[in-house]
Design an enzyme around this catalytic site. Structure first.
Site, PDB file in Angstrom:
ATOM      1  N   PHE A   1     -13.024  31.478   1.816  1.00  0.00           N
ATOM      2  CA  PHE A   1     -11.833  32.231   2.213  1.00  0.00           C
ATOM      3  C   PHE A   1     -12.120  32.887   3.563  1.00  0.00           C
ATOM      4  O   PHE A   1     -12.756  33.937   3.649  1.00  0.00           O
ATOM      5  CB  PHE A   1     -11.483  33.282   1.167  1.00  0.00           C
ATOM      6  N   ASP A   2     -11.620  32.258   4.617  1.00  0.00           N
ATOM      7  CA  ASP A   2     -11.901  32.698   5.978  1.00  0.00           C
ATOM      8  C   ASP A   2     -11.131  33.981   6.303  1.00  0.00           C
ATOM      9  O   ASP A   2      -9.937  34.087   6.022  1.00  0.00           O
ATOM     10  CB  ASP A   2     -11.494  31.586   6.961  1.00  0.00           C
ATOM     11  N   ALA A   3     -11.838  34.939   6.921  1.00  0.00           N
ATOM     12  CA  ALA A   3     -11.219  36.167   7.434  1.00  0.00           C
ATOM     13  C   ALA A   3     -10.366  36.878   6.389  1.00  0.00           C
ATOM     14  O   ALA A   3      -9.372  37.521   6.716  1.00  0.00           O
ATOM     15  CB  ALA A   3     -10.381  35.855   8.671  1.00  0.00           C
TER      16      ALA A   3
END
Length: 597
Positions: free
Chosen positions: A253-255
C-alpha cells in the site's frame, strides 16, 4: 445467513460506520457493504456467500525463514539494442529468466514495482491500474511469474496520474472518475499538512464546473483521491480483487499514511486511514486467506509501527528506520544509535512481521531517523553521502523552510567509506550490512541493485533530472550476465556472497521472522544480537565488527553453553573453545549457531 458471512457482515458494518458514519445514512452504508462484498466476489447477486467455509485465522504467520523478497522494476533487467526487435523478449520475460537462473535458490518472492501505464515518477503516477505497461509485457507474463514466485505488487492508493481517464473526466465534469479527486479551498488552513515534497499542495485546475483546487501530496502530476466518496473505495476493491485473480498475493500500500485528508490537521495517519487499511484487510483475507498487506509509511518510527494495529491492520510494515541507522552505524563505526533503537523495538506479534530492507528504489529516508539520530548526526550523515556522490531531496515545513527528506544514492556507493572518506573496505562493508540485515527479526527484502552491487547512475540522473533516478539503473541482460560470470568483477563477488548468505539463512529455524531476538552489549565497535527459534532448539549469535579496525570478541561474553557444539554458519568454522577469543577483521560477520542446519 452463513456463519462466516454473518461475522464478516457485522465486522464490515462496524468498519464502514467508523469511516462513513458522519457522511452516509445507515441505508447507504448497508448498500456500500453489499457492493463491496459483491465486488470481491464474496457474495453473489442474491446474497449467497461465495467465500471460504472458514474465517481467516487471526495471528497466523504467512511466512517463515524461507522467505526473502527481491525488489525490482519490471525493466531493471532487459535485452539491449543489440538484440533484433523481432527476437527481443519483453522485459518481464527477461526478468523471469534472470530470476530463474540467478535467484530461484535464494528468493521465493519478488516485488515488481509499478508495472502499469504511467506518466511520471517511474511508475507511481498510474494512468490505468488494470493494464500492464505494454513496454514491459502483459498480464500473461505477470501470471507466469506468480506461478513460480510469490508476487508482490504496488497498490498506488493515494493518487493517480493527471493523465488518467478519471482525471480527464474530472476536468470535463462527467464520466467515471469525475468525482474521485480531493479538492480544497485555498482559504482554509493547510499549514499543518505534512508532505514529503516542496511543491505547492494545491493545484489550480480549470474544469467544466469552474476553477478547482486539487490536493497533490506529491507532485502536480499525482492527483490525490477523495476517499470520502465511497465510489473510490469500491473502485480500489475492484482493483484488489482483479490483482488477486492475476495471482498477486502481497500488496504494498503505497503512501497509505496520506490517504484521508482534513484541512487544519496534518492529514497524516488519520484514524480513517487506519480503518480503511483494516477494512481492506478484512476484504482481502476473506477472498484469499494467505494474502498479505505491507504498508509503505516513510514516517517516524512510532507512527510507522502504529500500522500493525492490534495484529488486525497491516500484516507487515516497512522497517524504515533500519536503512539510515544501519548506514550511519557503518560509516561512523559506532553501534550506539542502532543498538538504542533495536532495544526499543517491540517484538512483532504473531500474524505480523517487520519487512526489513536497507535499499530500495527510493532514497534513504531521513524522517524515520527523526528522534533516533541527533540533528548533528543527520547533518554528518548527509554531508558524507554527498561526498560519496549522492543527492538530497527536500520536504517543505510549516515555516516555508525546507528540510532534507531523503538521501538519493546507491547503497554500494553509500558504503564506499566512512565519515573519513572512501577506503578499501567498501565491498566488505556492503556485505556486512546485508549480513546484519539478514539475521534480524522480520522478512528480508533486497533491491536488485544491491544484489549485484550497482553504482550510482549519473547518466540516468542527468537524463531525468530526478534525484531518485540515481539508484534506478537499467541493466542490459547480456552485460549483467557477463559481469556475474567474471569472478574478479565486484558485481560477481557481491552477488555470490549475498546469495550464499541467503541460502544459509533459509535453513535456520532461528531466523524465522517471528523468532526471539535480543540485543547484545559488546561495545561500541561491535554490534550483536541473539536469535532463538520458536521451539527454543536453535540459538544463533549474530556478531558484526562495524568498524574499520580489528576487534576481539571474548566468547565468554556470549551465552554459549558447553552442552552444545557450535559453528559459525558463514565460514563453517567449528568453535572448539567456548571461552576463547575470536579476532574479527574490519566488517567481519559471524553467525554462531548450536545447530549447523
Amino acid at each position: 445467513m452463513n456463519d462466516v458471512l454473518q461475522k464478516l457482515d457485522a465486522k464490515l458494518s462496524d468498519q464502514l460506520e467508523f469511516i462513513y458514519g458522519p457522511l452516509l445514512s445507515g441505508t447507504d452504508i448497508d448498500a456500500l457493504k453489499r457492493s463491496l462484498l459483491q465486488t470481491m466476489n464474496l457474495v453473489d447477486g442474491q446474497g449467497a456467500f461465495l467465500g471460504a467455509e472458514t474465517s481467516p485465522k487471526p495471528y497466523t504467520n504467512h511466512w517463515s525463514e524461507k522467505d526473502a523478497i527481491l525488489i525490482t522494476y519490471g525493466d531493471s533487467v532487459s535485452e539491449g539494442a543489440s538484440v533484433l526487435a523481432s527476437h527481443k523478449q519483453k522485459p518481464l520475460e527477461s526478468l523471469g529468466y534472470f530470476l530463474d537462473k540467478y535467484c530461484k535458490d535464494t528468493f521465493n518472492s519478488v516485488h515488481i514495482l509499478p508495472f502499469y501505464p504511467y506518466s511520471s515518477d517511474d511508475g507511481f503516477s498510474v494512468i490505468n491500474y488494470v493494464e500492464v505497461n505494454d513496454s514491459l509485457g502483459d498480464w500473461g507474463h505477470v501470471q507466469s511469474l506468480s506461478q513460480r514466485y510469490r508476487l508482490m505488487a504496488d497498490v498506488v492508493i493515494n493518487h493517480c496520474s493527471a493523465r488518467s481517464q478519471w482525471y480527464g473526466n474530472f476536468i470535463k465534469g462527467q464520466g467515471e472518475g469525475n468525482d474521485y479527486f480531493f479538492t480544497s479551498d485555498p482559504a482554509l488552513d493547510h499549514s499543518q499538512v505534512v508532505r514529503p515534497r516542496t511543491s505547492s499542495l494545491l493545484k489550480e485546475q480549470e474544469t467544466a464546473d469552474g476553477t478547482k483546487y486539487i490536493w497533490c501530496t506529491f507532485s502536480h502530476d499525482q492527483i490525490d483521491f477523495d476517499f470520502r466518496n465511497p465510489k473510490v473505495l469500491i473502485e480500489f476493491a475492484k482493483i484488489l480483487n482483479f490483482y488477486l485473480d492475476q495471482g498477486i498475493r502481497i500488496f504494498r500500500f503505497d503512501a497509505i499514511a496520506f490517504l484521508w485528508k482534513k484541512a487544519a490537521t496534518s492529514s497524516l495517519n488519520l484514524p480513517e486511514t487506519h480503518e480503511i487499511v483494516r477494512l481492506l484487510r478484512t476484504l482481502i483475507e476473506h477472498k484469499c486467506h494467505d494474502a498479505v498487506i505491507i504498508t509503505e509509511t516513510n514516517i517516524p518510527n512510532r507512527e510507522n509501527l502504529s500500522y500493525f494495529g492490534n495484529a488486525n491492520e497491516a500484516h507487515c510494515v516497512y522497517n524504515f528506520s533500519l536503512p539510515p541507522l544501519l548506514v550511519n552505524t557503518l560509516i561512523t563505526g559506532s553501534s550506539h544509535y542502532l543498538k538504542q533503537w533495536m532495544m526499543s523495538m517491540p517484538p512483532a506479534q504473531n500474524g505480523t512481521a517487520y519487512f526489513n530492507f536497507i535499499a530500495s528504489h527510493d532514497g534513504i529516508g531521513l524522517r524515520p531517523a527523526e528522534g533516533l539520530l541527533s540533528d548533528t548526526e543527520i547533518n554528518t550523515f548527509v554531508s558524507t553521502m554527498l561526498g560519496f556522490g549522492g543527492r538530497v531531496s527536500m520536504r517543505a515545513l510549516e515555516n516555508n523552510q525546507n528540510k532534507p527528506y531523503e538521501v538519493n544514492i546507491s547503497l554500494f556507493d553509500a558504503l564506499q567509506g566512512t565519515t573519513k572518506g572512501p577506503d578499501k573496505w567498501g565491498v566488505k562493508r556492503f556485505v556486512c550490512a546485508h549480513a546484519l540485515m539478514l539475521g534480524l527479526e522480520g522478512i528480508p527484502g533486497i533491491y536488485i541493485h544491491s544484489l549485484v552491487g550497482t553504482r550510482n547512475d549519473y547518466q540516468k540522473l542527468e537524463h531525468t533530472k530526478h534525484n531518485r533516478s540515481i539508484n534506478r539503473h537499467r541493466w542490459e541482460l547480456s552485460e549483467l550476465e557477463s559481469e556475474l560470470a567474471n569472478e574478479s568483477s565486484t558485481h560477481s563477488k557481491i552477488y555470490h556472497q549475498i546469495s550464499k548468505m541467503l541460502e544459509i539463512r533459509t535453513k535456520q529455524a532461528a531466523f524465522h521472522p517471528n523468532a526471539t531476538q535480543f540485543t547484545l552489549h559488546l561495545g561500541e565497535s561491535i554490534f550483536g544480537y541473539w536469535r532463538q527459534s520458536t521451539d527454543r532448539r536453535q540459538n544463533i549469535f549474530c556478531i558484526y565488527n562495524i568498524s574499520d579496525t580489528e576487534q576481539d570478541i571474548h566468547l565468554s561474553e556470549l551465552n554459549i553453553t558447553e552442552f552444545d557444539s557450535w559453528v559459525d554458519l558463514l565460514s563453517g568454522t567449528v568453535i572448539t573453545d567456548i571461552d576463547g577469543v575470536v579476532n574479527m577483521r574490519p566488517y567481519d560477520a559471524l553467525w554462531i549457531s548450536n545447530q549447523n542446519s
